[in-house]
Enzyme design. Structure first.
Site, PDB file in Angstrom:
ATOM      1  N   ASP A  63       1.041  -1.350   0.004  1.00  0.00           N
ATOM      2  CA  ASP A  63      -0.053   0.196   0.082  1.00  0.00           C
ATOM      3  C   ASP A  63       1.141   1.213   0.019  1.00  0.00           C
ATOM      4  OD1 ASP A  63      -2.679   1.483   0.386  1.00  0.00           O
ATOM      5  OD2 ASP A  63      -1.342   1.991   2.326  1.00  0.00           O
ATOM      6  N   GLU A 135      -2.020  -5.564  -3.650  1.00  0.00           N
ATOM      7  CA  GLU A 135      -1.223  -4.726  -2.896  1.00  0.00           C
ATOM      8  C   GLU A 135       0.083  -5.506  -2.309  1.00  0.00           C
ATOM      9  OE1 GLU A 135      -3.568  -1.006  -0.833  1.00  0.00           O
ATOM     10  OE2 GLU A 135      -3.758  -2.962   0.132  1.00  0.00           O
TER      11      GLU A 135
END
Length: 244
Positions: A63, A135
């Site tokens: 992320d 992610e």
């Protein structure tokens, strides 16, 4: 489930993963990192593995890497946009719905290692699970190959999302163009609707942007506002190229 079943699932994953990386033209060294990136907690629980062997830590890292990569891309692509606009754009790109789109483009969910129960209840297509895996994959790619590889991957999968105008409504091109004209002391900007056609349920509007008394560019859209945004975007690019 038995250890034999686990070995079979891992072997199947590795075969699919190697093929996927070839398709993406990406190098890799540490298969274990990517296996962890695609290991959902349900898979870890089914085989009584270390509770930290699932993908949540890599998801956390990925992320942050995505935010950095997308921030740099937007910073370079839109040199005239203020911080607030860039933040909105980044939030539109690095969010669950967008990450699911990216993952589905390359069938990344096919690689996810799931527990039996999670598989049966449709976990493989659950948006939150798919976006988390995306992610985590980015986090693994960063650790294994560095930021340059993440950039290369993003050029294939993420940046075209911006280039193809998928972010319409996030970038206020009228404001962007107005601010640019003001800085360059170019004069006053006005918009004029020059055409409206089609049935009531499917109208097409054409607007032009006028700088002082000269028409600079035209834009089309399903609403008057959208046509003005398109005209402003084109006018902005025209003026920037002239002044380059």
């Amino acid at each position: 489930m038995t250890n034999q079943k686990k070995k079979e699932m891992v072997q199947t994953f590795q075969n699919k993963f190697e093929k996927k990386m070839q398709e993406l033209n990406l190098d890799f060294n540490r298969v274990d990192l990517y296996q962890q990136a695609f290991s959902h907690s349900s898979f870890i629980n089914d085989f009584n593995m270390n509770r930290l062997d699932h993908n949540e830590r890599l998801e956390f890292l990925g992320d942050a890497v995505l935010e950095l990569t997308v921030s740099r891309y937007l910073f370079d692509k839109y040199p005239e946009l203020p911080e607030g606009n860039l933040t909105k754009m980044r939030a539109t790109i690095v969010c669950e719905p967008s990450l699911v789109i990216f993952a589905n483009k390359i069938q990344l969910n096919d690689l996810i290692l799931l527990g039996k129960g999670e598989e049966k209840t449709g976990g493989r297509t659950r948006p939150s699970l798919v976006s988390d895996a995306f992610e985590a994959f980015v986090g693994a790619l960063y650790l294994d190959q560095g930021l340059e590889a993440v950039w290369q991957f993003s050029e294939q999968i993420i940046f075209p999302y911006v280039e193809d105008d998928e972010l319409d409504g996030v970038v206020d091109f009228k404001t962007q163009f107005q601010e640019y004209v003001h800085r360059q002391n170019k004069g006053d900007v006005t918009y004029r609707l020059i055409n409206e056609e089609g049935p009531a349920h499917h109208r097409l509007f054409t607007s032009e942007v006028i700088l002082e008394e000269d028409a600079v560019a035209e834009g089309k859209g399903k609403t008057k506002k959208e046509s003005e945004q398109k005209a402003a975007e084109r006018a902005y690019k025209i003026l920037k190229n002239k002044n380059a």
